[in-house]
Design a protein around this motif. Structure first.
Motif, short mmCIF file in Angstrom:
data_model
loop_
_atom_site.label_atom_id
_atom_site.label_comp_id
_atom_site.label_asym_id
_atom_site.label_seq_id
_atom_site.Cartn_x
_atom_site.Cartn_y
_atom_site.Cartn_z
N LEU A 118 0.84 -1.20 0.00
CA LEU A 118 0.00 0.00 0.00
C LEU A 118 0.88 1.25 0.00
CD1 LEU A 118 -2.83 1.26 0.19
CD2 LEU A 118 -2.60 1.14 2.67
N TYR A 119 1.94 1.25 0.80
CA TYR A 119 2.84 2.39 0.84
C TYR A 119 3.55 2.59 -0.50
CZ TYR A 119 2.23 2.63 5.90
OH TYR A 119 1.71 2.77 7.15
N LEU A 120 3.93 1.52 -1.15
CA LEU A 120 4.59 1.62 -2.45
C LEU A 120 3.64 2.23 -3.48
CD1 LEU A 120 6.99 0.95 -4.31
CD2 LEU A 120 5.88 -1.24 -4.74
N VAL A 121 2.41 1.79 -3.50
CA VAL A 121 1.42 2.34 -4.44
C VAL A 121 1.20 3.82 -4.16
CG1 VAL A 121 -1.01 2.24 -5.13
CG2 VAL A 121 0.30 0.13 -4.87
N LEU A 122 1.04 4.18 -2.88
CA LEU A 122 0.85 5.59 -2.53
C LEU A 122 2.05 6.45 -2.93
CD1 LEU A 122 -0.90 5.30 0.95
CD2 LEU A 122 -1.90 6.09 -1.20
N MET A 123 3.26 5.92 -2.77
CA MET A 123 4.46 6.66 -3.16
C MET A 123 4.51 6.86 -4.67
SD MET A 123 7.29 5.08 -0.50
CE MET A 123 8.60 5.34 -1.62
N CYS A 124 4.12 5.84 -5.44
CA CYS A 124 4.11 5.97 -6.91
C CYS A 124 3.09 7.02 -7.35
CB CYS A 124 3.81 4.62 -7.56
SG CYS A 124 5.16 3.45 -7.40
N ILE A 125 1.92 6.99 -6.76
CA ILE A 125 0.89 7.97 -7.10
C ILE A 125 1.34 9.38 -6.75
CG2 ILE A 125 -1.45 8.77 -6.49
CD1 ILE A 125 -2.21 5.79 -6.26
N THR A 126 1.94 9.54 -5.56
CA THR A 126 2.45 10.84 -5.14
C THR A 126 3.53 11.34 -6.09
OG1 THR A 126 1.97 10.26 -2.84
CG2 THR A 126 3.48 12.10 -3.20
N GLY A 127 4.44 10.47 -6.49
CA GLY A 127 5.50 10.84 -7.43
C GLY A 127 4.95 11.27 -8.77
N ALA A 128 3.93 10.55 -9.26
CA ALA A 128 3.32 10.92 -10.54
C ALA A 128 2.64 12.28 -10.45
CB ALA A 128 2.33 9.84 -10.96
N LEU A 129 1.95 12.52 -9.34
CA LEU A 129 1.29 13.82 -9.16
C LEU A 129 2.30 14.96 -9.08
CD1 LEU A 129 -1.59 12.86 -6.70
CD2 LEU A 129 -1.79 13.48 -9.12
N LEU A 130 3.41 14.73 -8.38
CA LEU A 130 4.46 15.75 -8.30
C LEU A 130 5.05 16.04 -9.67
CD1 LEU A 130 6.34 14.80 -5.01
CD2 LEU A 130 5.10 16.91 -5.48
N MET A 131 5.26 15.01 -10.48
CA MET A 131 5.81 15.19 -11.80
C MET A 131 4.84 16.00 -12.68
SD MET A 131 7.24 12.34 -14.46
CE MET A 131 5.63 11.77 -14.97
N LEU A 132 3.56 15.70 -12.60
CA LEU A 132 2.56 16.46 -13.37
C LEU A 132 2.51 17.91 -12.92
CD1 LEU A 132 -0.35 13.87 -13.62
CD2 LEU A 132 1.08 14.73 -15.48
N ALA A 133 2.55 18.13 -11.60
CA ALA A 133 2.53 19.50 -11.08
C ALA A 133 3.76 20.26 -11.53
CB ALA A 133 2.43 19.47 -9.56
N THR A 134 4.92 19.61 -11.56
CA THR A 134 6.15 20.25 -11.99
C THR A 134 6.08 20.63 -13.45
OG1 THR A 134 7.38 18.94 -10.37
CG2 THR A 134 8.66 19.95 -12.13
N LEU A 135 5.55 19.75 -14.29
CA LEU A 135 5.43 20.06 -15.72
C LEU A 135 4.45 21.21 -15.96
CD1 LEU A 135 5.48 16.51 -17.32
CD2 LEU A 135 7.23 18.28 -17.48
N LYS A 136 3.41 21.32 -15.16
CA LYS A 136 2.45 22.43 -15.28
C LYS A 136 3.08 23.74 -14.81
CE LYS A 136 -1.69 21.20 -16.64
NZ LYS A 136 -2.27 21.73 -17.81
N ALA A 137 3.84 23.67 -13.71
CA ALA A 137 4.44 24.88 -13.15
C ALA A 137 5.59 25.41 -14.00
CB ALA A 137 4.92 24.61 -11.73
N PHE A 138 6.31 24.52 -14.66
CA PHE A 138 7.46 24.92 -15.47
C PHE A 138 7.28 24.41 -16.90
CE2 PHE A 138 8.96 24.27 -11.08
CZ PHE A 138 9.40 25.55 -10.80
#
Length: 148
Positions: A118-138
Motif C-alpha cells: 500500500l505504501y509503495l502504491v501511494l508513493m508511486c501515485i504521489t510521485g506521478a502527481l508531483l511530476m505532473l505538477a512540476t510540468l504544469k508549473a514549469f
C-alpha cells in the motif's frame, strides 16, 4: 475411530449434493488475505475430503509424499491456479514439528501490521502527481521531454 470417521464421511457425502456445492480459493478485497469462498455444501464436501486424507495417513505407512486431492467439479480457484492441491503429511505433534523446524512457522499477521505494498502504491501515485505538477508549473521543461 476409523469406522466413526468413515460413517461421518459417508453421511456428509450422502446428504450434500455435489451439483449444488461450490468451493473456491480466493483473496479478500484488499488482496492481502487468502479466503475460501463456499456454500455450506462445498464446505461440507471439502471437510469430507480432508477427513479422507486423515484416514489415509492413519491407514498407510508414513510417507513424505503429498496426498493429492482428486479434482472435483464443485471445486474452483479464482486465483488461476490450484492453491491447495493436497496434504503434505506430518506425523508428529505440533510441538515436535515446531521444535525440529520441520515446517516454516510464520506468525499470524496482526491487523496493525504495516502494509508495504500500500505504501509503495501511494508513493508511486504521489510521485506521478508531483511530476505532473512540476510540468504544469514549469512549461519550459516540456521541451526537454521530446528531445531525440
Amino acid at each position: 475411530m476409523s469406522s466413526d470417521l468413515e460413517t461421518s464421511i459417508r453421511q456428509i457425502e450422502e446428504t450434500n449434493n455435489p451439483e449444488n456445492a461450490y468451493f473456491s480459493y480466493s483473496v479478500d478485497d484488499s488482496g492481502e488475505f487468502g479466503v475460501i469462498k463456499a456454500n455450506k455444501e462445498g464446505l461440507r464436501l471439502y471437510a469430507a475430503d480432508l477427513l479422507k486424507k486423515s484416514l489415509e495417513m492413519e491407514e498407510e505407512a508414513p510417507t513424505s509424499q503429498p496426498l493429492f486431492f482428486t479434482p472435483k467439479d464443485w471445486m474452483f480457484s479464482e486465483t488461476g491456479y490450484n492453491l491447495i492441491a493436497g496434504v503434505l503429511p506430518q506425523y508428529e505433534s505440533r510441538r515436535q514439528i515446531i521444535l525440529h523446524g520441520l515446517s516454516p512457522v510464520r506468525p499470524m499477521a496482526s491487523q496493525g501490521q504495516k502494509k508495504p505494498v500500500l505504501y509503495l502504491v501511494l508513493m508511486c501515485i504521489t510521485g506521478a502527481l508531483l511530476m505532473l505538477a512540476t510540468l504544469k508549473a514549469f512549461p519550459n521543461l516540456r521541451q526537454w521531454v521530446n528531445i531525440r
